[in-house]
Scaffold this motif. Structure first.
Motif, PDB file in Angstrom:
ATOM      1  N   ALA A   2       0.826  -1.194   0.000  1.00  0.00           N
ATOM      2  CA  ALA A   2       0.000   0.000   0.000  1.00  0.00           C
ATOM      3  C   ALA A   2       0.866   1.251   0.000  1.00  0.00           C
ATOM      4  O   ALA A   2       1.994   1.264   0.514  1.00  0.00           O
ATOM      5  N   SER A   3       0.347   2.321  -0.603  1.00  0.00           N
ATOM      6  CA  SER A   3       1.088   3.576  -0.652  1.00  0.00           C
ATOM      7  C   SER A   3       1.138   4.215   0.734  1.00  0.00           C
ATOM      8  O   SER A   3       0.349   3.882   1.624  1.00  0.00           O
ATOM      9  N   LEU A   4       2.087   5.146   0.889  1.00  0.00           N
ATOM     10  CA  LEU A   4       2.225   5.823   2.181  1.00  0.00           C
ATOM     11  C   LEU A   4       0.943   6.569   2.555  1.00  0.00           C
ATOM     12  O   LEU A   4       0.542   6.595   3.721  1.00  0.00           O
ATOM     13  N   LYS A   5       0.289   7.162   1.544  1.00  0.00           N
ATOM     14  CA  LYS A   5      -0.929   7.909   1.803  1.00  0.00           C
ATOM     15  C   LYS A   5      -2.039   6.997   2.318  1.00  0.00           C
ATOM     16  O   LYS A   5      -2.772   7.351   3.260  1.00  0.00           O
ATOM     17  N   GLU A   6      -2.172   5.801   1.734  1.00  0.00           N
ATOM     18  CA  GLU A   6      -3.201   4.850   2.161  1.00  0.00           C
ATOM     19  C   GLU A   6      -2.940   4.363   3.581  1.00  0.00           C
ATOM     20  O   GLU A   6      -3.866   4.270   4.404  1.00  0.00           O
ATOM     21  N   ARG A   8      -1.183   5.900   5.909  1.00  0.00           N
ATOM     22  CA  ARG A   8      -1.378   7.020   6.828  1.00  0.00           C
ATOM     23  C   ARG A   8      -2.868   7.246   7.092  1.00  0.00           C
ATOM     24  O   ARG A   8      -3.284   7.517   8.230  1.00  0.00           O
ATOM     25  N   SER A   9      -3.683   7.106   6.067  1.00  0.00           N
ATOM     26  CA  SER A   9      -5.119   7.263   6.221  1.00  0.00           C
ATOM     27  C   SER A   9      -5.703   6.186   7.134  1.00  0.00           C
ATOM     28  O   SER A   9      -6.566   6.470   7.979  1.00  0.00           O
ATOM     29  N   ILE A  12      -4.864   6.965  10.822  1.00  0.00           N
ATOM     30  CA  ILE A  12      -5.744   8.004  11.365  1.00  0.00           C
ATOM     31  C   ILE A  12      -7.115   7.415  11.688  1.00  0.00           C
ATOM     32  O   ILE A  12      -7.703   7.693  12.744  1.00  0.00           O
ATOM     33  N   SER A  13      -7.631   6.563  10.785  1.00  0.00           N
ATOM     34  CA  SER A  13      -8.953   5.959  10.982  1.00  0.00           C
ATOM     35  C   SER A  13      -8.966   5.040  12.194  1.00  0.00           C
ATOM     36  O   SER A  13      -9.891   5.096  13.028  1.00  0.00           O
ATOM     37  N   VAL A  14      -7.961   4.176  12.328  1.00  0.00           N
ATOM     38  CA  VAL A  14      -7.906   3.238  13.448  1.00  0.00           C
ATOM     39  C   VAL A  14      -7.700   3.983  14.765  1.00  0.00           C
ATOM     40  O   VAL A  14      -8.280   3.615  15.797  1.00  0.00           O
ATOM     41  N   THR A  15      -6.897   5.034  14.760  1.00  0.00           N
ATOM     42  CA  THR A  15      -6.695   5.837  15.969  1.00  0.00           C
ATOM     43  C   THR A  15      -8.003   6.459  16.435  1.00  0.00           C
ATOM     44  O   THR A  15      -8.323   6.468  17.637  1.00  0.00           O
TER      45      THR A  15
END
Length: 298
Positions: A2-6, A8-9, A12-15
């Motif tokens: 997966a890309s870094l952007k995916e 990172r997203s 954020i969602s799991v947090t």
């Protein structure tokens, strides 16, 4: 990968999800303390009253009949299903519904085939489950847990009691979760009506000796007033047990969800660092390759 952007997203969602489950765990813990205190205070009173109810049922005669102990051929059945209004409590609701289905299939299959099994659902989850399957529902008591008190529960208990006395039902059973501790709830299936008559030795064992009552003002009035009150208390106790069990189950479920989110965050951060390291390595190789190409060209 997966890309870094995916990645990172997803982090954020799991947090965000972890913060929600942690907050829900704290809310459930606060509600559990109150619900646990309520059921612990209720149990001795309900058990003592149940012992008196059993003895009174045996002492009734033709002159003082107990209409709540009348045994008839079981043709029409009412099953009281106590679930919660909300989910996110693990298998709390599904276990009750499974127990109800097993009860009907094993004990009341003949009555169910004839369409003579009805459900009194306390809690929105149970009500919605049986409503979607076009089962016969007796009234709507989904509001009880939003304003839980003896008065609100009493209305449901009186419906079952009055319907039994009128002959609308020949048997009334209650299925609910009994609170044991935060992590453990025990499914209970109890006969509510007609009142079960225990053997004298068993009935008196809970009080310790043979019971000899002095009735004041009269035996008839005691039977008329105390037995209905005792039945309502037993019904209320089952609802309080389920309420405490719900908060315990939700607290446990949210605790596990928070831990799982923490484990997932560790994996995602590891994946993110590896992806970032791989991207940096690729950029360095590209820079080195470009520099070598310029040097060779000059």
């Amino acid at each position: 990968m997966a890309s870094l952007k995916e990645v990172r997203s997803r982090i954020i969602s799991v947090t965000s999800t972890q913060q929600i489950t942690k907050a829900m765990k704290m809310v459930a813990a606060a509600k559990l303390r109150r619900a646990q205190d309520n059921i612990i205070r209720m149990r001795p009173y309900a058990q003592r009253l149940s012992s008196i109810l059993t003895n009174l049922s045996r002492l009734t005669t033709d002159s003082t009949p107990n209409l709540y102990a009348e045994r008839r051929e079981i043709n029409r059945v009412l099953v009281v299903v106590i679930t919660s209004d909300r989910g996110l409590a693990g298998a709390f609701n599904s276990n009750v519904i499974k127990a109800v289905n097993n009860l009907v299939n094993e004990r009341y299959s003949r009555q169910a085939a004839a369409g003579n099994v009805e459900y009194l659902a306390i809690g929105r989850r149970g009500h919605d489950f049986f409503a979607k399957r076009n089962a016969k529902l007796a009234g709507n008591y989904t509001h009880i847990f939003s304003q839980l008190s003896f008065d609100t529960v009493r209305v449901a208990a009186e419906y079952a009691m009055d319907a039994f006395r009128a002959g609308d039902y020949d048997q009334v059973d209650i299925v609910y979760n009994e609170f044991k501790n935060v992590a453990t709830q025990i499914i209970r299936t109890e006969q509510f009506l007609p009142i079960q008559e225990q053997e004298p030795a068993v009935a008196n064992a809970s009080i310790g000796t043979n019971t000899d009552y002095i009735f004041e003002p009269s035996k008839e009035r005691i039977v008329e007033e105390l037995i209905p009150k005792s039945l309502k208390i037993q019904f209320y106790k089952a609802v309080l047990e389920s309420n405490a069990s719900e908060h315990g189950a939700r607290m446990t479920a949210m605790d596990k969800a928070t831990d799982n989110a923490g484990e997932l965050l560790k994996q995602l951060k590891l994946t993110y660092n590896r992806s970032r390291q791989a991207a940096i390595t690729t950029e360095i190789l590209e820079i080195v390759g470009g520099a070598e190409a310029l040097a060779a060209g000059s």
